[in-house]
Write a protein that holds these residues in place. Structure first.
Motif, PDB file in Angstrom:
ATOM      1  N   CYS A  15      16.665  13.335  -7.986  1.00 11.76           N
ATOM      2  CA  CYS A  15      15.149  13.209  -7.845  1.00 11.76           C
ATOM      3  C   CYS A  15      14.815  12.033  -7.056  1.00 11.76           C
ATOM      4  N   GLN A  16      15.498  10.957  -7.417  1.00 13.45           N
ATOM      5  CA  GLN A  16      15.043   9.610  -6.645  1.00 13.45           C
ATOM      6  C   GLN A  16      15.368   9.695  -5.215  1.00 13.45           C
ATOM      7  N   ASP A  17      16.452  10.164  -5.030  1.00 13.65           N
ATOM      8  CA  ASP A  17      17.119  10.458  -3.660  1.00 13.65           C
ATOM      9  C   ASP A  17      15.961  11.095  -2.852  1.00 13.65           C
ATOM     10  N   LEU A  18      15.533  12.237  -3.326  1.00 15.22           N
ATOM     11  CA  LEU A  18      14.649  12.967  -2.717  1.00 15.22           C
ATOM     12  C   LEU A  18      13.516  12.268  -2.500  1.00 15.22           C
ATOM     13  N   PHE A  19      12.861  11.658  -3.712  1.00 17.53           N
ATOM     14  CA  PHE A  19      11.598  10.736  -3.416  1.00 17.53           C
ATOM     15  C   PHE A  19      11.677   9.741  -2.488  1.00 17.53           C
ATOM     16  N   GLU A  20      12.724   9.088  -2.239  1.00 15.14           N
ATOM     17  CA  GLU A  20      12.777   7.995  -1.418  1.00 15.14           C
ATOM     18  C   GLU A  20      13.043   8.700   0.050  1.00 15.14           C
ATOM     19  N   LYS A  21      13.801   9.809   0.148  1.00 16.93           N
ATOM     20  CA  LYS A  21      13.737  10.270   1.517  1.00 16.93           C
ATOM     21  C   LYS A  21      12.544  10.816   1.980  1.00 16.93           C
ATOM     22  N   LYS A  22      11.540  11.420   1.158  1.00 19.05           N
ATOM     23  CA  LYS A  22      10.239  11.783   1.603  1.00 19.05           C
ATOM     24  C   LYS A  22       9.380  10.552   1.619  1.00 19.05           C
ATOM     25  N   ASN A  23       9.715   9.505   1.042  1.00 21.90           N
ATOM     26  CA  ASN A  23       8.765   7.957   1.461  1.00 21.90           C
ATOM     27  C   ASN A  23       9.164   7.663   2.646  1.00 21.90           C
ATOM     28  N   LYS A  24      10.273   7.808   3.057  1.00 25.01           N
ATOM     29  CA  LYS A  24      10.719   7.409   4.683  1.00 25.01           C
ATOM     30  C   LYS A  24       9.965   8.247   5.515  1.00 25.01           C
ATOM     31  N   ASP A  25       9.865   9.716   5.105  1.00 27.49           N
ATOM     32  CA  ASP A  25       9.068  10.591   6.159  1.00 27.49           C
ATOM     33  C   ASP A  25       7.584  10.369   6.359  1.00 27.49           C
ATOM     34  N   TYR A  26       7.069  10.140   5.066  1.00 24.16           N
ATOM     35  CA  TYR A  26       5.540  10.121   4.712  1.00 24.16           C
ATOM     36  C   TYR A  26       4.928   8.805   4.325  1.00 24.16           C
ATOM     37  N   GLY A  27       5.938   7.849   3.822  1.00 21.09           N
ATOM     38  CA  GLY A  27       5.368   6.729   3.540  1.00 21.09           C
ATOM     39  C   GLY A  27       4.819   7.008   2.057  1.00 21.09           C
ATOM     40  N   THR A  28       3.850   6.139   1.727  1.00 17.05           N
ATOM     41  CA  THR A  28       3.382   6.309   0.290  1.00 17.05           C
ATOM     42  C   THR A  28       1.786   6.926   0.251  1.00 17.05           C
ATOM     43  N   SER A  29       1.870   7.743   1.047  1.00 12.65           N
ATOM     44  CA  SER A  29       0.289   8.669   1.532  1.00 12.65           C
ATOM     45  C   SER A  29      -0.346   9.132   0.144  1.00 12.65           C
ATOM     46  N   TRP A  30       0.453   9.412  -0.893  1.00  8.76           N
ATOM     47  CA  TRP A  30       0.092  10.055  -2.238  1.00  8.76           C
ATOM     48  C   TRP A  30      -0.786   8.921  -3.088  1.00  8.76           C
ATOM     49  N   ARG A  31      -0.383   7.729  -2.512  1.00  8.15           N
ATOM     50  CA  ARG A  31      -1.332   6.787  -3.025  1.00  8.15           C
ATOM     51  C   ARG A  31      -2.810   7.179  -3.028  1.00  8.15           C
ATOM     52  N   ILE A  32      -3.361   7.788  -2.068  1.00  8.20           N
ATOM     53  CA  ILE A  32      -4.702   8.236  -1.681  1.00  8.20           C
ATOM     54  C   ILE A  32      -5.245   9.180  -3.021  1.00  8.20           C
ATOM     55  N   ILE A  72       8.874  16.211 -11.711  1.00  9.72           N
ATOM     56  CA  ILE A  72       9.593  14.773 -12.206  1.00  9.72           C
ATOM     57  C   ILE A  72       9.105  13.834 -11.226  1.00  9.72           C
ATOM     58  N   ASN A  73       9.181  13.903  -9.981  1.00  8.79           N
ATOM     59  CA  ASN A  73       8.716  13.046  -9.015  1.00  8.79           C
ATOM     60  C   ASN A  73       7.208  12.692  -9.000  1.00  8.79           C
ATOM     61  N   TYR A  74       6.329  13.981  -9.124  1.00 11.87           N
ATOM     62  CA  TYR A  74       4.825  13.753  -9.125  1.00 11.87           C
ATOM     63  C   TYR A  74       4.367  13.084 -10.403  1.00 11.87           C
ATOM     64  N   CYS A  75       5.233  13.153 -11.511  1.00 13.72           N
ATOM     65  CA  CYS A  75       5.043  12.484 -12.639  1.00 13.72           C
ATOM     66  C   CYS A  75       5.166  10.832 -12.770  1.00 13.72           C
ATOM     67  N   ILE A  76       6.264  10.702 -11.659  1.00 11.27           N
ATOM     68  CA  ILE A  76       6.505   9.324 -11.547  1.00 11.27           C
ATOM     69  C   ILE A  76       5.321   8.747 -10.721  1.00 11.27           C
ATOM     70  N   MET A  77       4.823   9.466  -9.742  1.00 10.92           N
ATOM     71  CA  MET A  77       3.902   9.038  -9.055  1.00 10.92           C
ATOM     72  C   MET A  77       2.922   8.663  -9.889  1.00 10.92           C
ATOM     73  N   ALA A  78       2.377   9.626 -10.664  1.00 12.58           N
ATOM     74  CA  ALA A  78       1.262   9.394 -11.596  1.00 12.58           C
ATOM     75  C   ALA A  78       1.313   8.015 -12.529  1.00 12.58           C
ATOM     76  N   LEU A  79       2.785   7.894 -12.928  1.00  9.70           N
ATOM     77  CA  LEU A  79       3.010   6.636 -13.613  1.00  9.70           C
ATOM     78  C   LEU A  79       2.721   5.524 -13.054  1.00  9.70           C
ATOM     79  N   ILE A  80       3.221   5.583 -11.670  1.00 10.33           N
ATOM     80  CA  ILE A  80       3.073   4.205 -10.743  1.00 10.33           C
ATOM     81  C   ILE A  80       1.352   4.012 -10.538  1.00 10.33           C
ATOM     82  N   GLN A  81       0.728   5.153 -10.230  1.00 13.21           N
ATOM     83  CA  GLN A  81      -0.743   5.090  -9.973  1.00 13.21           C
ATOM     84  C   GLN A  81      -1.273   4.356 -11.080  1.00 13.21           C
ATOM     85  N   GLN A  82      -0.957   4.821 -12.378  1.00 16.68           N
ATOM     86  CA  GLN A  82      -1.566   4.084 -13.535  1.00 16.68           C
ATOM     87  C   GLN A  82      -1.340   2.630 -13.659  1.00 16.68           C
ATOM     88  N   LYS A  83      -0.339   2.497 -13.102  1.00 13.58           N
ATOM     89  CA  LYS A  83       0.149   1.052 -13.298  1.00 13.58           C
ATOM     90  C   LYS A  83      -0.505  -0.004 -12.173  1.00 13.58           C
TER      91      LYS A  83
END
Length: 183
Positions: A15-32, A72-83
Motif C-alpha cells: 500500500c505504501q509503495d503505491l501511495f508513494e508512487k502516486k505521490n510522485k505522479d500527482y503530488g499531494t493534490s488530495w490535500r484539497i 487503506i491509502n484513503y484512510c491514511i490520507m484522512a488521518l493525515i488530513q485530521q492531523k
C-alpha cells in the motif's frame, strides 16, 4: 514477529509503495479534499467491492484487491488530513509525507495488536464479505459523525473509525491472498 504481523506488514508495504508512487505522479493534490470528501471516496470503493462480491464479477478490469488497497491509502490520507487541520499548504515534501504515513500506520498497528490480543484473531474466521459490510457500517458511522460536526456522545470518533477500516481492509487483503494461493 508472528504470522499476522508478517502478513500485515507485507500488505502495508504494498500500500505504501503505491501511495508513494502516486505521490510522485500527482503530488499531494488530495490535500484539497475536505474530510467528508475523502470519506466519500472510501465509501465509493467499499460499495464497489460489495457490488463485485454480490454480482460475482466486475465489468472494469479491477477486482477487490486494488479497491482494498485504495481504502487503506484513503484512510491514511484522512488521518493525515485530521492531523494537519491547521496547515493550508497543499504540497507536503516527500520525506515529511513518508514520515506522516509511517506515524499513522504505527498507531494503527498498535491498535491491531491490542485488539487482536483481546479478540484472539477472530478475523481469520470471518468472511471477506462480512468484513466489507463492517467497513461500510463504519463509513456510515463516520459520515454521521461528520454530519454532526464531529460531536459524539459515546462514540470513539472518526479517527478510530478510519483506523478500524484500515485493519479490516488489511485483513481482507490477507484473506484474499490466502484464497488466491490456495486455488
Amino acid at each position: 514477529m508472528n504470522q499476522t504481523e508478517i502478513e500485515y506488514r507485507h500488505i502495508i508495504k504494498i500500500c505504501q509503495d503505491l501511495f508513494e508512487k502516486k505521490n510522485k505522479d500527482y503530488g499531494t493534490s488530495w490535500r484539497i479534499l475536505r474530510l467528508p470528501s475523502i470519506t466519500d471516496q472510501i465509501f465509493i470503493k467499499a460499495q464497489r467491492i460489495r457490488t463485485i462480491q454480490e454480482k460475482g464479477f466486475s465489468k472494469v478490469d479491477e477486482g477487490e484487491v486494488p479497491e482494498f488497497i485504495g481504502i487503506i491509502n484513503y484512510c491514511i490520507m484522512a488521518l493525515i488530513q485530521q492531523k494537519l487541520t491547521d496547515s493550508t499548504s497543499i504540497e507536503i515534501p516527500f520525506n515529511e509525507l513518508h514520515e506522516l504515513y509511517n506515524q499513522e500506520i504505527d498507531e494503527v498497528i498498535e491498535l491491531l495488536f491490542n485488539k487482536n490480543h483481546d479478540y484472539g484473531e477472530a478475523w481469520r474466521d470471518m468472511r471477506v464479505s462480512s468484513m466489507t459490510d463492517i467497513i461500510l457500517m463504519k463509513l456510515f458511522r463516520i459520515k454521521q459523525i461528520e454530519d454532526n460536526q464531529g460531536k459524539t456522545i459515546v462514540s470513539e470518533g472518526i479517527k478510530s473509525g478510519y483506523q478500524d477500516i484500515i485493519n479490516y481492509a488489511v485483513f481482507c487483503l490477507i484473506k484474499l491472498g490466502q484464497a488466491q494461493s490456495q486455488q
